[in-house]
Design an enzyme around this catalytic site. Sequence first.
Site, mmCIF file in Angstrom:
data_model
loop_
_atom_site.group_PDB
_atom_site.id
_atom_site.type_symbol
_atom_site.label_atom_id
_atom_site.label_comp_id
_atom_site.label_asym_id
_atom_site.label_seq_id
_atom_site.Cartn_x
_atom_site.Cartn_y
_atom_site.Cartn_z
ATOM 1 N N HIS A 74 0.819 -1.327 0.106
ATOM 2 C CA HIS A 74 0.324 0.132 0.442
ATOM 3 C C HIS A 74 0.675 1.124 0.141
ATOM 4 O O HIS A 74 1.791 1.307 0.379
ATOM 5 C CB HIS A 74 -0.788 -0.031 1.470
ATOM 6 C CG HIS A 74 -2.243 -0.675 1.198
ATOM 7 N ND1 HIS A 74 -3.288 -0.076 1.115
ATOM 8 C CD2 HIS A 74 -2.116 -2.370 0.198
ATOM 9 C CE1 HIS A 74 -3.984 -1.339 0.859
ATOM 10 N NE2 HIS A 74 -3.120 -2.197 -0.048
ATOM 11 N N TYR A 202 -9.270 6.127 6.415
ATOM 12 C CA TYR A 202 -8.787 6.324 8.050
ATOM 13 C C TYR A 202 -10.303 7.766 8.139
ATOM 14 O O TYR A 202 -10.435 8.451 7.413
ATOM 15 C CB TYR A 202 -8.187 6.889 9.384
ATOM 16 C CG TYR A 202 -7.162 5.669 8.975
ATOM 17 C CD1 TYR A 202 -6.216 5.213 7.937
ATOM 18 C CD2 TYR A 202 -6.974 5.096 10.209
ATOM 19 C CE1 TYR A 202 -5.789 4.508 8.135
ATOM 20 C CE2 TYR A 202 -6.275 3.746 10.317
ATOM 21 C CZ TYR A 202 -5.468 3.306 9.616
ATOM 22 O OH TYR A 202 -4.609 2.719 9.919
ATOM 23 N N PRO A 291 -5.798 0.775 18.647
ATOM 24 C CA PRO A 291 -5.306 -0.064 17.482
ATOM 25 C C PRO A 291 -5.082 1.021 15.165
ATOM 26 O O PRO A 291 -4.589 0.311 14.471
ATOM 27 C CB PRO A 291 -6.312 -1.047 16.989
ATOM 28 C CG PRO A 291 -7.252 -0.074 16.821
ATOM 29 C CD PRO A 291 -6.632 0.081 18.376
ATOM 30 N N LYS A 295 0.418 -0.134 14.646
ATOM 31 C CA LYS A 295 1.342 -0.424 15.386
ATOM 32 C C LYS A 295 2.180 -1.632 16.323
ATOM 33 O O LYS A 295 3.017 -1.996 16.747
ATOM 34 C CB LYS A 295 2.223 0.904 16.335
ATOM 35 C CG LYS A 295 2.456 2.502 15.335
ATOM 36 C CD LYS A 295 4.207 2.403 14.916
ATOM 37 C CE LYS A 295 3.853 3.543 13.699
ATOM 38 N NZ LYS A 295 3.473 2.956 12.690
ATOM 39 N N TYR A 382 3.744 6.611 10.128
ATOM 40 C CA TYR A 382 3.238 5.023 9.721
ATOM 41 C C TYR A 382 4.086 4.500 9.397
ATOM 42 O O TYR A 382 3.678 3.134 9.228
ATOM 43 C CB TYR A 382 1.867 5.602 8.817
ATOM 44 C CG TYR A 382 0.438 4.876 8.317
ATOM 45 C CD1 TYR A 382 -0.449 4.916 9.363
ATOM 46 C CD2 TYR A 382 0.664 3.569 7.320
ATOM 47 C CE1 TYR A 382 -1.808 3.839 8.991
ATOM 48 C CE2 TYR A 382 -0.331 2.553 7.620
ATOM 49 C CZ TYR A 382 -1.218 3.014 8.140
ATOM 50 O OH TYR A 382 -2.376 2.114 8.014
HETATM 51 C C1 PHB Z 1 -6.762 -4.172 10.103
HETATM 52 O O1 PHB Z 1 -6.828 -4.086 8.474
HETATM 53 O O2 PHB Z 1 -6.899 -4.806 10.768
HETATM 54 C C2 PHB Z 1 -6.502 -2.738 10.651
HETATM 55 C C3 PHB Z 1 -5.874 -2.023 9.206
HETATM 56 C C4 PHB Z 1 -5.099 -0.662 10.112
HETATM 57 C C5 PHB Z 1 -5.209 -0.164 11.005
HETATM 58 C C6 PHB Z 1 -5.579 -0.777 12.712
HETATM 59 C C7 PHB Z 1 -6.617 -2.240 11.942
HETATM 60 O O3 PHB Z 1 -4.979 1.250 11.217
#
Ligand code: PHB
Length: 389
Positions: A74, A202, A291, A295, A382
């Site tokens: 990504h 997000y 989450p 990280k 990130y």
């Molecule tokens: C996930 O795909 O489970 C996932 C992706 C990004 C995050 C948290 C969980 O920040």
Amino acid sequence: MPERTQVAIVGAGPAGLLLSHLLAEAGISSIVIDSRTREQIETTIRAGILEQGTVEVLHETGASDRVLTVGDRHDGIYLGFEGELHHIDFTSLIGRNVWLYPQHEVLIDLIAARLKGGQDLRFGVTAQRVEDAESARPKVIATDADGAELTIEADGVVGADGSRSVVRQAIVGSPGGYFREYPFAWFGILCEAPPSADELIYSNSPDGFALISQRSPTVQRMYFQCDPEADPDALSEAQIWDELQRRTPGTELNEGRIFQRDVLKFRSFVAYEMRKGRAVIVGDAAHTVPPTGAKGMNLAVADVVLLDRAIRALLENDERPLDAFSETAMRRVWKAQQFSWWMTSMLHTMPEASDFDRRRQVAELRTVTDSRAGMTYLAEAYTGWPLPR
Ligand code: PHB
């Protein structure tokens, strides 16, 4: 009679398995125990984003080839707010990226690699306590699946045994660290549908946060902010899609059958210390992040890379890296805590938020997306700060 090994590792998650893998490369023996079965470890759904440095370690050490063939690179993320998506393009900003490769796939690869390498790896064995942590011969006392007690005596003990760590007790006691609770949780689903966007979204919305993640061309992972006491079975599929669609204005989500749902509680935790004598804790045993910054597993890998170097140095009679381990690891841990807290606070709706708070939050998001410096800060954090080489 106690069993003997050089390093006793409690926990066969990403941290414990990767550590045994790196140590074996240096000819250092270890025994890895975990209270769960192999099947439980390989099927539990966890997060999915790997930093570039994590991918490099997994690939370069032969722990996983599939991360590059099955995993999906990504090049950025979208921040969504006020009905618009803003792309943060990691590749053009800093020339680094992340990989979407679920944690249970990492575990499948690591277990296979360790068993192929002849690792002493024992499932269904539960650590009860650590004794003599400050002596030259620390011990793990454990019970096997039949309830029989065994003792593993080692030169060092590593607790990679997750947020309810038993090894942590011997290092910092209980609660033994800095805590922060959050007044919300994530409602997570897995569904059968094509992706709704080319990168993760997000999304900050007046109705609360949503994250549109992915798993494969036919399976998607999505989350939305919910009450920590929410019952995952209380909502119908139509209600779940309504929540997700409302929180991602401007994006039409592809819907499909929901075949898994869960509520993830949020917590920040950092242990006061990661080492006492010859016992060390790594990964979730030492720290938990919310989450939002993806990280968790990446921090565990960073701890282990550092610890592997410290143990190798110790065998050459250089104690300095191990003496510095806790402090060095904590610098990254606290940066990741800050980043995860920042992403969380910028994207979620606080229960008591006023109109002023909402407008300020949107301005904070704009401060990031309107500025190359702002986006670069997010991209660096990130994709992950450099690991020790
Ligand atoms: C996930 O795909 O489970 C996932 C992706 C990004 C995050 C948290 C969980 O920040």
